[in-house]
Design an enzyme around this catalytic site. Structure first.
Site, PDB file in Angstrom:
ATOM      1  CB  CYS A  11      61.005 -28.101   8.420  1.00 56.17           C
ATOM      2  SG  CYS A  11      59.591 -28.552   7.409  1.00 56.17           S
TER       3      CYS A  11
ATOM      4  CE  LYS B 104      48.561 -35.168  -1.607  1.00 57.11           C
ATOM      5  NZ  LYS B 104      48.729 -33.750  -2.103  1.00 57.11           N
ATOM      6  N   PRO B 105      52.373 -36.821  -3.403  1.00 52.08           N
ATOM      7  CG  PRO B 105      53.138 -36.534  -5.591  1.00 52.08           C
ATOM      8  CD  PRO B 105      52.350 -37.472  -4.717  1.00 52.08           C
TER       9      PRO B 105
ATOM     10  N   GLY C 160      57.434 -28.857  11.052  1.00 56.98           N
ATOM     11  CA  GLY C 160      57.917 -27.482  10.932  1.00 56.98           C
ATOM     12  C   GLY C 160      58.771 -27.054  12.097  1.00 56.98           C
TER      13      GLY C 160
ATOM     14  CD  GLU D  46      60.268 -31.967   9.162  1.00 54.50           C
ATOM     15  OE1 GLU D  46      59.477 -31.009   9.339  1.00 54.50           O
ATOM     16  OE2 GLU D  46      61.208 -31.949   8.368  1.00 54.50           O
TER      17      GLU D  46
ATOM     18  CD  GLU E  51      57.550 -23.637   9.640  1.00 52.52           C
ATOM     19  OE1 GLU E  51      58.580 -24.243   9.311  1.00 52.52           O
ATOM     20  OE2 GLU E  51      56.461 -24.214   9.843  1.00 52.52           O
TER      21      GLU E  51
END
Length: 492
Positions: A284, A175-176, A252, A250, A380
């Site tokens: 990231c 799922k992009p 950040g 993954e 972030e």
């Protein structure tokens, strides 16, 4: 004129469009460029069921290692031949400068080549089992796996995940990101041309909070591989845990760039620019905290201001452009909010600090002098807003580098290699570069500690995370005489 539409890739073909569509926007122009499907829950459920059937047929899950090698190698060759058109597509959908995308995409086929080779040469083991027993360990594919990929490196992130999962024999549902899915959708027909059986790679689109959620919450999924934010992880982690589904995540970072006095100041500034402003700070491992030793701080800051002010921001399709757009209006607003909060906390803007008016979602490359513990130094941004912090000693740099909840990447810059190794050894991060940043390779495990995530991408670690270990114990000399009288039998 109707926009071009790219549908989901399911069972070896593009499907009819779903009732609801999502419009993809070029962030550098704010112009619509295409539409994609917004896949509803019932369709996701059907796709998962079809994928489960495909896995169980064994067309890929039980294919020889040499077959997986051949298909992935062919896919790498096909991908390499299509890099020019995919580069243009990546630039259109992300707003990243074409000079960046050319450099990045030129290397992407290496991930397929690496995992193809790993599938071909990966060996089982025989353990030193005590007694007349042979114990073989073999790795089997997990099943149907879900992969959620981000907008910032669409093709790279999808390829590295897909390569590892397919090499291990899994059926993959990707799922992009709904912000930049177009290049990922092109992988479907590419893999089919390479010889991948239909239904082994499914690519479905939709919003993360809908389609992504439906996919990750299915009890029939064998693994979730997510690149995204901590909030997304928390939204699916409890359900995955209840379903006993492993997660690679993954999530950040807040990467420190540690700059020491042995550096030439010009080189230190070059290091900071590269670490901080690739992809407009939307990675990231963006070097979002410049921790600069006091002995070079003033000279470094003066030259950094000059260089940042001179960066060429503009049309991503122009080969001279160095800084492109951020991904959306929301990203611009987030950058603005960080700048405003930093000023409230006593930060000093050295350059930038503003959204760029006009068409497109652009934000000035920004350096803000601040202190440890502030919002900008801790959280972030995912944009070109960088914290600059003056440090009095090596010890302070190390303490500040480790002083956030994130621990994905960090870089140490020093011409004193003894110092560089000493500092790197004390930094809590899954990836520590010495005199480098953003360096990546298919063979190098990638993933963080603390709130930066779980598990690894790349390398043998990624491949093995897509497998389960089966232990086969062959007894050729231990007699089953436990319940016979007066026998010295073995138990265990």
């Amino acid at each position: 004129m109707a926009l071009p539409h790219t549908s989901n890739w399911v069972n070896g073909a593009f499907t009819p469009p779903t009732p609801n569509l999502i419009t993809i926007i070029n962030p550098a122009t704010e112009s619509p460029i295409a539409t994609i499907d917004a896949t509803p829950q019932e369709t996701v459920t059907t796709i998962i069921a079809d994928s489960f059937t495909t896995f169980n047929t064994g067309s890929w899950s039980r294919a020889d290692a040499s077959t997986r090698f051949q298909v992935l190698s062919s896919a790498a060759n096909l991908l390499r031949s299509r890099i020019p058109e995919l580069t243009h597509l990546e630039t259109q959908q992300t707003g990243r400068p074409i000079r960046e995308m050319k450099a990045q995409l030129a290397r992407v086929p290496e991930w397929l080549e690496y995992f193809a080779s790993l599938a071909r040469v990966h060996e089982g083991r025989v353990t030193p089992f005590k007694g007349p027993v042979v114990n073989t360990l073999t790795r089997l594919p997990l099943g149907v796996v879900a992969q959620i990929t981000p907008f910032n490196h669409p093709l790279l992130m999808a390829t590295k995940k897909i390569g590892a999962a397919l090499a291990a024999g899994n059926v993959v549902i990707v799922k992009p990101s709904e912000l930049a899915p177009l290049s990922v959708l092109q992988l479907g027909p590419l893999f089919k041309e390479a010889g991948l059986p239909d239904g082994v790679l499914q690519i479905i689109c939709g919003y993360g909070y809908e389609t992504g959620k439906y996919l990750c919450e299915s009890p029939h999924i064998a693994k979730v591989d997510l690149t995204g934010g901590l909030a997304t992880y928390k939204a699916i982690a409890s359900v995955a845990a209840a379903n006993m589904i492993p997660i690679t995540a993954e999530l950040g970072g807040k990467a420190p760039v540690c700059l020491f006095p042995s550096l030439d100041v010009k080189h230190a500034v070059q290091a900071a620019l590269f670490a901080s402003f690739i992809a407009s700070g939307q990675t990231c491992v963006t070097g979002s905290r410049l921790l600069v030793h006091a002995d070079i701080y003033d000279d470094f800051t003066a030259l950094l201001q000059q260089r940042v002010a001179a960066l060429r921001v503009g049309d991503p399709t122009d080969e001279r452009t160095q800084i492109g757009s951020v991904i959306s209006k929301t990203a611009v607003e987030r950058c603005t909010a960080f700048v405003q909060k930093s000023i409230q906390e006593g930060g000093k803007i050295l350059c930038g600090g503003n959204a760029i008016q006009g068409k497109g979602f652009f934000f000035e490359p920004t350096i803000i002098e601040t202190t440890h513990g502030t919002d900008l130094a801790t959280n972030e941004v995912f944009g070109p807003v960088i914290a600059l912090i003056k440090c009095s000693s090596e010890e302070e740099i190390i303490n500040l580098a480790n002083g956030t909840p994130y621990a994905l990447g960090a870089s140490v810059w020093s011409n004193d290699l003894t110092q560089a190794h000493r500092v790197a050894a004390q930094i809590e991060a899954g990836i520590v570069w010495i005199n480098g940043h953003h360096l990546n390779d298919p063979s190098s495990p990638w993933g963080g500690f603390k709130q930066s995530g779980l598990g690894k991408e790349n390398g043998q670690e990624a491949y093995e995370s897509y497998t389960k270990v089966k232990s086969t114990v062959v007894n050729y000399g231990v007699a089953p005489v436990w319940f016979d009288d007066e026998v010295d039998a073995r138990y265990g």
